[in-house]
Scaffold this motif. Structure first.
Motif, PDB file in Angstrom:
ATOM      1  N   ILE A 107       0.906  -0.786  -0.002  1.00 43.65           N
ATOM      2  CA  ILE A 107       0.364   0.241   0.301  1.00 43.65           C
ATOM      3  C   ILE A 107       0.262   0.863  -0.234  1.00 43.65           C
ATOM      4  CG2 ILE A 107      -1.041   0.972   1.597  1.00 43.65           C
ATOM      5  CD1 ILE A 107      -2.972  -1.154   2.195  1.00 43.65           C
ATOM      6  N   GLU A 108       2.114   1.730   0.698  1.00 39.64           N
ATOM      7  CA  GLU A 108       2.766   2.262   0.491  1.00 39.64           C
ATOM      8  C   GLU A 108       3.333   2.517  -0.759  1.00 39.64           C
ATOM      9  OE1 GLU A 108       4.758   1.205   4.092  1.00 39.64           O
ATOM     10  OE2 GLU A 108       3.457   1.988   4.869  1.00 39.64           O
ATOM     11  N   LYS A 109       3.824   1.565  -1.249  1.00 36.12           N
ATOM     12  CA  LYS A 109       4.733   1.714  -2.431  1.00 36.12           C
ATOM     13  C   LYS A 109       3.563   1.872  -4.293  1.00 36.12           C
ATOM     14  CE  LYS A 109       6.318  -1.912  -6.178  1.00 36.12           C
ATOM     15  NZ  LYS A 109       6.578  -2.828  -6.774  1.00 36.12           N
ATOM     16  N   LYS A 343      12.592  -4.883  10.362  1.00 34.65           N
ATOM     17  CA  LYS A 343      12.958  -3.996   9.495  1.00 34.65           C
ATOM     18  C   LYS A 343      11.960  -3.178   8.115  1.00 34.65           C
ATOM     19  CE  LYS A 343      17.214  -5.433   7.443  1.00 34.65           C
ATOM     20  NZ  LYS A 343      18.400  -5.103   7.759  1.00 34.65           N
ATOM     21  N   TYR A 344      12.041  -2.183   8.298  1.00 33.17           N
ATOM     22  CA  TYR A 344      10.487  -1.661   6.951  1.00 33.17           C
ATOM     23  C   TYR A 344      11.621  -2.186   5.473  1.00 33.17           C
ATOM     24  CZ  TYR A 344       7.433   0.167  10.717  1.00 33.17           C
ATOM     25  OH  TYR A 344       6.784   0.529  11.434  1.00 33.17           O
ATOM     26  N   SER A 345      12.264  -1.977   5.189  1.00 36.14           N
ATOM     27  CA  SER A 345      13.088  -2.042   4.359  1.00 36.14           C
ATOM     28  C   SER A 345      14.252  -2.826   4.329  1.00 36.14           C
ATOM     29  CB  SER A 345      13.870  -0.799   3.654  1.00 36.14           C
ATOM     30  OG  SER A 345      14.546  -0.972   2.500  1.00 36.14           O
ATOM     31  N   ASN A 351      18.137  -2.078  12.148  1.00 36.80           N
ATOM     32  CA  ASN A 351      16.618  -2.739  12.275  1.00 36.80           C
ATOM     33  C   ASN A 351      15.757  -1.512  12.842  1.00 36.80           C
ATOM     34  OD1 ASN A 351      17.012  -5.230  11.817  1.00 36.80           O
ATOM     35  ND2 ASN A 351      17.888  -5.768  13.547  1.00 36.80           N
ATOM     36  N   THR A 352      14.263  -2.024  13.207  1.00 35.48           N
ATOM     37  CA  THR A 352      13.158  -1.172  13.526  1.00 35.48           C
ATOM     38  C   THR A 352      12.802  -1.374  15.307  1.00 35.48           C
ATOM     39  OG1 THR A 352      12.151   0.031  11.317  1.00 35.48           O
ATOM     40  CG2 THR A 352      10.800   0.381  13.330  1.00 35.48           C
ATOM     41  N   LEU A 353      12.687  -3.378  15.082  1.00 37.34           N
ATOM     42  CA  LEU A 353      12.713  -4.185  16.216  1.00 37.34           C
ATOM     43  C   LEU A 353      13.430  -4.584  16.334  1.00 37.34           C
ATOM     44  CD1 LEU A 353       8.849  -4.938  16.958  1.00 37.34           C
ATOM     45  CD2 LEU A 353      10.173  -1.984  17.718  1.00 37.34           C
ATOM     46  N   GLY A 370       6.551   4.812  25.728  1.00 40.58           N
ATOM     47  CA  GLY A 370       7.638   5.528  24.915  1.00 40.58           C
ATOM     48  C   GLY A 370       8.305   6.729  24.455  1.00 40.58           C
ATOM     49  N   PRO A 371       9.917   6.573  23.643  1.00 42.14           N
ATOM     50  CA  PRO A 371       9.623   7.734  23.344  1.00 42.14           C
ATOM     51  C   PRO A 371       8.617   7.697  21.949  1.00 42.14           C
ATOM     52  CG  PRO A 371      11.410   7.334  23.294  1.00 42.14           C
ATOM     53  CD  PRO A 371      10.523   6.433  24.098  1.00 42.14           C
ATOM     54  N   THR A 372       7.966   8.632  20.595  1.00 43.80           N
ATOM     55  CA  THR A 372       8.434   8.769  19.671  1.00 43.80           C
ATOM     56  C   THR A 372       9.167   8.340  19.201  1.00 43.80           C
ATOM     57  OG1 THR A 372       7.280  11.116  20.242  1.00 43.80           O
ATOM     58  CG2 THR A 372       6.450  10.196  17.859  1.00 43.80           C
ATOM     59  N   GLY A 373       8.929   7.018  17.714  1.00 44.96           N
ATOM     60  CA  GLY A 373       9.449   6.746  16.945  1.00 44.96           C
ATOM     61  C   GLY A 373       9.982   5.460  17.524  1.00 44.96           C
ATOM     62  N   GLY A 374       9.211   4.887  18.595  1.00 43.22           N
ATOM     63  CA  GLY A 374      10.377   3.769  19.636  1.00 43.22           C
ATOM     64  C   GLY A 374      10.163   2.828  19.235  1.00 43.22           C
ATOM     65  N   GLY A 375       9.400   2.775  18.784  1.00 44.28           N
ATOM     66  CA  GLY A 375       8.893   1.383  17.726  1.00 44.28           C
ATOM     67  C   GLY A 375       7.582   0.600  18.391  1.00 44.28           C
ATOM     68  N   LYS A 376       7.070   1.160  19.282  1.00 40.85           N
ATOM     69  CA  LYS A 376       6.030   1.366  19.904  1.00 40.85           C
ATOM     70  C   LYS A 376       4.341   0.817  18.958  1.00 40.85           C
ATOM     71  CE  LYS A 376       4.578   4.886  21.811  1.00 40.85           C
ATOM     72  NZ  LYS A 376       6.241   6.004  21.527  1.00 40.85           N
ATOM     73  N   SER A 377       4.179   1.048  17.753  1.00 42.79           N
ATOM     74  CA  SER A 377       2.983   0.742  16.448  1.00 42.79           C
ATOM     75  C   SER A 377       3.150   0.226  15.803  1.00 42.79           C
ATOM     76  CB  SER A 377       3.071   1.827  15.932  1.00 42.79           C
ATOM     77  OG  SER A 377       2.532   3.710  16.836  1.00 42.79           O
ATOM     78  N   THR A 378       4.937  -0.159  15.352  1.00 43.88           N
ATOM     79  CA  THR A 378       5.495  -0.652  14.893  1.00 43.88           C
ATOM     80  C   THR A 378       5.423  -2.492  15.641  1.00 43.88           C
ATOM     81  OG1 THR A 378       7.284   0.420  13.676  1.00 43.88           O
ATOM     82  CG2 THR A 378       7.570  -2.219  13.880  1.00 43.88           C
ATOM     83  N   PHE A 379       5.059  -2.576  16.881  1.00 45.42           N
ATOM     84  CA  PHE A 379       5.431  -3.810  17.576  1.00 45.42           C
ATOM     85  C   PHE A 379       4.268  -4.739  17.786  1.00 45.42           C
ATOM     86  CE2 PHE A 379       4.271  -5.457  21.894  1.00 45.42           C
ATOM     87  CZ  PHE A 379       4.672  -5.672  22.236  1.00 45.42           C
ATOM     88  N   LEU A 386       0.509  -7.325  10.241  1.00 43.91           N
ATOM     89  CA  LEU A 386       0.599  -6.035   9.129  1.00 43.91           C
ATOM     90  C   LEU A 386       2.132  -6.659   8.488  1.00 43.91           C
ATOM     91  CD1 LEU A 386      -1.384  -3.901  11.169  1.00 43.91           C
ATOM     92  CD2 LEU A 386      -2.865  -5.267   8.862  1.00 43.91           C
ATOM     93  N   TYR A 387       2.940  -6.935   8.894  1.00 38.10           N
ATOM     94  CA  TYR A 387       4.300  -6.638   8.186  1.00 38.10           C
ATOM     95  C   TYR A 387       4.899  -8.035   8.762  1.00 38.10           C
ATOM     96  CZ  TYR A 387       4.121  -1.095   8.154  1.00 38.10           C
ATOM     97  OH  TYR A 387       3.578   0.145   7.707  1.00 38.10           O
ATOM     98  N   GLU A 388       5.889  -8.291   8.053  1.00 40.37           N
ATOM     99  CA  GLU A 388       5.990  -9.770   8.129  1.00 40.37           C
ATOM    100  C   GLU A 388       7.383  -9.742   8.856  1.00 40.37           C
ATOM    101  OE1 GLU A 388       5.174 -12.683   7.464  1.00 40.37           O
ATOM    102  OE2 GLU A 388       5.388 -13.445   5.774  1.00 40.37           O
TER     103      GLU A 388
END
Ligand code: ADP
Length: 578
Positions: A107-109, A343-345, A351-353, A370-379, A386-388
């Motif tokens: 979708i991001e593409k 990692k997203y890419s 690594n993002t996580l 945690g701080p913004t960009g800390g990886g909470k949503s990604t987790f 939603l991601y592999e």
């Protein structure tokens, strides 16, 4: 392009066959007319000295042929239109179905404006080309062959002019095609930019107005619009040159034929009737060639659209669940992360996580801070795949998430994302969107837990109130509560609230937490938040920073041992008290 044509003509196949068939009949009638005209001049007038009976009889045949040519031509147009509309509908549906299979990375593409463009303007181009192909592919070659045959029959030496004309036109046409294609692709990309700009501007019009940035936005838009105009002009000059070139060759050819043919008439080697018919056939051939050139230009334009449609259709979803067991359902809300890294890419260095290990029991309420960009949503987004993930394993309900069909997994996990949206329709319709079988009572219960029932009941039409597009009739905090209620109504095993109460006041936020804990004891709840007060009631709180779990514990435990948590809590409490 032809592969796409064959694949998606589907239910329009009969119209796609009837269209060309009627074109064949049209061409036959069109070709007979000049021949009948030559009979009137040469036989009716010259040889028989004005035989009125003969002239009327042959003239009548000409009228019948003209009527039949008109009817068959119109029918071929109707069938070509039916076939093209169905073809486009099938491609459009295929694009929409394909997009539904996309995961987040796909979708991001393809951002929204380009998808809108590819399902609207590109499809219009394709439809025009389709009609051209259905009519032109049959009509023009047949017209050329039949007219050339008749012209050669009338005068071989005069017909030799085609030996010169056809290669000249062919070379010109090939050159135009080569030059135009990249220009049309570039033009479509500029249209994507224009759509993107328009979408952003209209969607965020409130922000634009509140910052009084109308002039700035206008300037930005005119720049993109100017780029479209430039690209369009650049691409369409080729069509104009193509047209001019054909007109030039056509008239040069006519003049040559008049000159040579005139000499033939003077020397008596050709009758004037035959000469007039020859001119009519020549015109038919040249017009057909011009039609081919216009049609080919349209196909060239559509080819750019085909490539763009194919890009969407051939995109391979990142996440494949074809080997999963369709019977396997998520039995409980246990979640386990074993050495998970992500990692997203694929090309990203970091690594993002990194190395996430955690075991969450069914029914637990887990807070993540945690701080913004800390990886909470990604987790959170990894839980319903939603991601592999790049490394490690994630288990839900005791099974690796790759063992479930995506549908079964996601049915069991409800996510209220940061940017969640409602749809136009009533509140009740919106609530049942994720679970159409739910009763009104169940919807009310979900709204009570999400602390939405009170404000809904204060509306004149209560649960029948219209929400407007994207839920524009309710406030940010109300929208968030409705989104939580909608997610609850799905009766998931796991619910993830990603910063979903940020616009809700602290008191209501606290009541939502308590209600979730008391009323939905078996459901695992993950609450991602910025405020400590939003996760205070959780059984355990995870502190995430730079993609790693820094600490896990209850509010009291963290307050005692984790200085960062204690500082954050005290600062936020001070903010509330002041
Ligand atoms: P948090 O929820 O803690 O604010 P996120 O999980 O959203 O953090 O983001 C973690 C990191 O991943 C950030 O550096 C962010 O820029 C990056 N990131 C988030 N979403 C994407 C994405 N879709 N593509 C690439 N990078 C992303």
């Amino acid at each position: 392009m032809y592969k796409l044509l064959i694949k998606y003509t589907k239910d329009g196949w009969w119209a796609a066959i009837l269209g060309p068939l009627f074109v064949i009949l049209e061409v036959v009638f069109d070709t007979i007319i000049p021949y009948l005209m030559s009979l009137i001049i040469d036989t009716g007038i010259t040889q028989r000295g004005g035989d009125i009976d003969y002239i009327v009889r042959v003239g009548g045949m000409m009228v019948v042929c003209a009527i039949l040519a008109g009817i068959t031509g119109a029918l071929s147009g109707v069938f070509a239109s039916i076939a093209s509309c169905r073809f486009i509908r099938n491609v459009r549906t295929a694009i929409m179905e394909k997009i539904q299979t996309y995961d987040f990375r796909n979708i991001e593409k393809f951002p929204v404006p380009t998808i809108v463009m590819r399902t609207t303007t590109d499809m219009r181009m394709l439809r025009m080309a389709y009609v051209s192909i259905v009519r032109m592919l049959v009509r023009t070659p047949l017209n050329i062959i039949m007219s050339a045959y008749m012209a050669i029959k009338l005068n071989k030496s005069l017909a030799a002019i085609f030996v010169v004309v056809i290669p000249v036109l062919g070379t010109g046409l090939a050159l135009m095609i080569i030059l135009s294609r990249p220009r049309f692709i570039a033009m479509m990309h500029r249209f994507d930019d224009l759509n993107g700009q328009l979408k952003e501007n209209i969607e965020d019009i409130r922000v634009v107005k509140s910052f009084v940035r109308e002039e700035h936005e206008k300037e930005k838009f005119s720049l993109v619009s100017w780029m479209v105009t430039k690209a369009q002009r650049y691409a369409e000059t080729m069509v104009i040159y193509d047209d001019a070139f054909f007109q030039f060759v056509m008239y040069a050819c006519m003049i040559a034929v008049c000159w040579i043919g005139g000499n033939h008439i003077i020397t008596g080697s050709m009758t004037s009737g035959a000469f007039m018919s020859f001119l009519a056939y020549l015109k038919a051939i040249l017009m057909s060639l011009m039609g081919v050139s216009m049609g080919i230009m349209q196909v060239v334009m559509a080819n750019a659209s085909v490539s763009r449609a194919n890009e969407v259709l051939s995109e391979i979803p990142d996440i494949d669940d074809s080997n999963a067991d369709p019977e396997l359902q998520v039995e409980n809300g246990n979640i386990e992360f074993r050495n998970v890294s992500f990692k997203y890419s694929k090309h990203a260095e970091k690594n993002t996580l990194s190395d996430i290990n955690i075991n969450i029991r069914s029914g637990e309420v887990i807070g993540i801070l945690g701080p913004t960009g800390g990886g909470k949503s990604t987790f959170a987004q990894l839980i319903d795949r939603l991601y592999e993930i790049s490394e490690g394993e994630i288990l839900v309900g005791g099974h690796n998430i790759k063992e479930y069909k995506l549908h079964n997994l996601r049915e069991a996990v409800s996510m209220v994302l940061q940017k969640n949206t409602l749809f136009s329709g009533t509140i009740e319709e919106n609530m049942k969107w994720g679970n159409p079988e739910a009763t009104h009572e169940e919807a009310v219960e979900a709204c009570r837990i999400a602390q939405a029932d009170d404000f809904i009941m204060s509306f004149p039409k209560q649960y029948e109130s219209e929400l407007g597009q994207g839920g524009s009739n309710v406030s940010g905090g109300q929208k968030q509560r409705l989104c939580i209620a909608r997610a609850l109504l799905k009766k998931p095993k796991i619910i993830i609230l990603d910063d979903s109460t940020s616009a809700v006041d602290t008191d209501t936020d606290h009541r939502i937490q308590l209600a979730l804990k008391e009323k939905l004891g078996n459901m695992t709840t993950i609450i991602i938040a910025q405020r400590v007060s939003s996760v205070k009631e959780a059984n355990r709180i995870i502190i995430m920073n730079e993609g790693k779990i820094e600490d896990i514990g209850s509010h009291d435990e963290l307050l005692e041992r984790n200085t960062v948590y204690r500082d954050l809590y005290e600062t936020q409490m001070k903010g509330v008290q002041e």
